[in-house]
Design an enzyme around this catalytic site. Structure first.
Site, PDB file in Angstrom:
ATOM      1  N   CYS A 244       0.836  -1.189   0.000  1.00 56.83           N
ATOM      2  CA  CYS A 244       0.000   0.000   0.000  1.00 56.83           C
ATOM      3  C   CYS A 244       0.874   1.243   0.000  1.00 56.83           C
ATOM      4  O   CYS A 244       1.443   1.599   1.027  1.00 56.83           O
ATOM      5  CB  CYS A 244      -0.907  -0.027   1.232  1.00 56.83           C
ATOM      6  SG  CYS A 244      -1.892   1.453   1.442  1.00 56.83           S
TER       7      CYS A 244
ATOM      8  N   CYS B 235      -0.319   3.989   2.176  1.00 53.29           N
ATOM      9  CA  CYS B 235      -0.041   3.781   3.602  1.00 53.29           C
ATOM     10  C   CYS B 235       1.420   4.055   3.932  1.00 53.29           C
ATOM     11  O   CYS B 235       1.731   4.692   4.932  1.00 53.29           O
ATOM     12  CB  CYS B 235      -0.337   2.343   4.008  1.00 53.29           C
ATOM     13  SG  CYS B 235      -1.845   1.672   3.337  1.00 53.29           S
ATOM     14  N   ASP B 236       2.339   3.554   3.124  1.00 54.91           N
ATOM     15  CA  ASP B 236       3.738   3.489   3.543  1.00 54.91           C
ATOM     16  C   ASP B 236       4.698   4.414   2.791  1.00 54.91           C
ATOM     17  O   ASP B 236       5.887   4.449   3.101  1.00 54.91           O
ATOM     18  CB  ASP B 236       4.245   2.043   3.393  1.00 54.91           C
ATOM     19  CG  ASP B 236       3.440   1.078   4.258  1.00 54.91           C
ATOM     20  OD1 ASP B 236       2.914   1.539   5.294  1.00 54.91           O
ATOM     21  OD2 ASP B 236       3.334  -0.097   3.897  1.00 54.91           O
TER      22      ASP B 236
END
Lengths: 75, 416
Positions: B143, B146-147
């Site tokens: 993701c 996300c990261d």
């Protein structure tokens, strides 16, 4: 198709896992072991180990912070 | 240590939710709050895929962000507050077609009036050596949203060339200093849409490595090298990176429901906007559905609808049993559309005739409001007059040919 209970209450990791591994060796296929734990780390690593062995696993929170890990030796 | 024989238990619930991620927990919260006896069955630990994400910054209501695990623990607490029972076991089989649905774990058969499938999915892996060791927080991520921030100023690799791979790689260039893309195809060939491909070609931070697949993930504690293999020459190409993103597909957890629940060609469950599947009383919610965006925020929306619809379905089933199935004698059912003049006119006629026959029960179904009750009787949902005896439909009279004389005659037969 016997059912056994392993009392690992009050024991910290990795003791419950080691005792579970040992006890499972004594069981025959179809037998069930119920491991009673109250350390949150044991409720993770014991089921994880058992699933990796291909056993059937069920986890029941008997009360807040206390679990029964039910393992069926499938082979 | 004691010994006893094993026997399979049966437990009865109103609603069984399969899967304990964001969608399942939300469905359980709604069902529990509607005072339905609800159990949620999760195969490992509650929280689902969201718990593998370090930061969730786009779930509304948490302006400071939250960890995936932290957010999911709050969901779980809320579910338990509404008396949802949580069972941590793998579901091994289901029987969903009947009125009573059965969900089986290895020790217990759970009988339910409604079932909500929220089994989610998982990202597909490469199967390369060392992969397991570095999953999620050890360098292999799924993701970018996300990261990406974690890799600010660092070098990363993206595997894949589909829409997700190329779009996420472009997104990553806003943070990372260099983004490698390993593509299995020949030079210049990508699976992504044309717009993304064009943007990618013009982005100087992107470095394509064509004709390659992952051979091995290497490193000590964290991933530090991805070893690619050229599929044509067999050459091994080690590339030093700080992280690697896999975008080679996503697999829904729907093996249990194959041949029972309608799915698309990739195994995602097809529902309508009410989260209804092809089987009455079986709903699906969250990542497991065929849908456009898979996020905690959308899973929550699905779960709320599924929980609500399960409640409605159960209420309707109970009404149906009371109003139709358990009626012993003769019964007349008028399926009517209150917006239709002819229906309103016939309603007056039917009511007048039945006043002379108190031994016949009259039921009305407003098919304008919803067809589901009519469908349960095996009707199409169009306006009609239905004769029932002992809970069984004996005749269906279409509205166009209906006259007061015809109704009178049929009612005399029915009463006799």
């Amino acid at each position: 198709m016997a059912e056994y209970t392993l009392d690992a209450l009050g024991e910290a990791c990795p003791v419950p896992l080691i005792r579970t591994e040992k006890k499972m060796q004594e069981l025959k296929a179809g037998d069930i072991l119920i491991v009673q734990v109250d350390h949150s780390c044991a409720m993770k690593n014991v089921p994880e180990w058992a699933r990796k062995q291909g056993y059937n696993v069920e986890l029941e929170e008997v009360e807040e912070g206390r679990w029964d890990i039910i393992i069926e030796k499938t082979k | 240590m004691h010994e006893k024989m094993r026997e399979k238990k049966v437990e009865n619930y109103d609603v069984v939710v399969i899967g304990g991620g964001a969608a399942g927990m939300t469905a359980a919260i709604y069902a529990g709050r509607a005072r339905l006896k609800t159990i949620m069955i999760e195969k490992s630990l509650p929280g689902g895929l969201a718990t593998y994400t370090n930061e969730i910054e786009n779930y509304p209501g948490f302006p400071e962000g939250n960890t995936g695990l932290g957010l999911m623990q709050l969901f779980e607490r809320q579910a338990k507050k509404f008396n949802v029972k949580v069972k941590l076991a793998e579901v091994q089989g289901v029987e969903l077609e009947g009125e009573t649905k059965v969900v089986k774990t290895f020790r217990t058969d759970y009988h339910a009036k409604a079932v909500i499938i929220a089994t989610g999915g998982k990202p597909r892996l490469t199967g390369a050596k060392g992969e397991e060791k570095f999953l999620y927080d050890k360098g292999i991520s799924f993701c970018a949203t996300c990261d990406a921030a974690y890799y600010t100023g660092k070098e990363v690799m993206v595997i894949g060339s589909g829409d997700a791979a190329i779009e996420e790689a472009i997104f990553l260039t806003k943070f990372a200093s260099k983004v490698y893309i390993s593509v299995i195809h020949d030079v210049g060939i990508m699976d992504a849409n044309k717009v993304a491909q064009e943007q990618a070609r013009q982005n100087e931070k992107l470095h394509f490595i064509w004709n390659t697949v992952v051979e091995e993930f290497a490193g000590s504690e964290r991933l530090d090298t991805v070893i690619l293999k050229n599929v044509k020459t067999g050459e091994r190409i080690p590339v030093k990176v700080d992280g690697c993103f896999l975008f080679i597909g996503y697999l829904p957890n729907t093996d249990l429901f194959r041949g029972i629940i309608n799915m698309n060609e990739r195994g995602y469950i097809i529902t309508n906007e009410q989260m209804e599947t092809n089987i009455p009383g079986v709903f699906a919610a969250g990542d497991v559905r065929d849908k456009v965006l898979r996020q905690v925020a959308t899973a929550v929306g699905d779960g709320a609808i599924a929980g609500f619809m399960a409640e409605r379905y159960i209420a309707e089933s109970e009404y149906f049993a009371r109003e139709f199935r358990e009626v012993k004698g003769p019964q007349l059912v008028f399926c009517y559309d209150p917006t239709d003049a002819r229906c309103r006119e016939m309603m007056t006629v039917v009511e007048a005739i039945l006043q002379k026959h108190p031994e016949i029960k009259l039921s009305k179904i407003d098919v304008y409001k919803g067809k589901s009750m009519a469908l349960r009787l095996g009707l199409t949902g169009d306006p009609c007059l239905v004769l029932i005896h002992g809970g069984r439909v004996t005749e269906v009279l279409a509205l166009p040919g209906l006259t007061p004389e015809l109704i009178e005659a049929r009612i005399k037969q029915l009463a006799a």
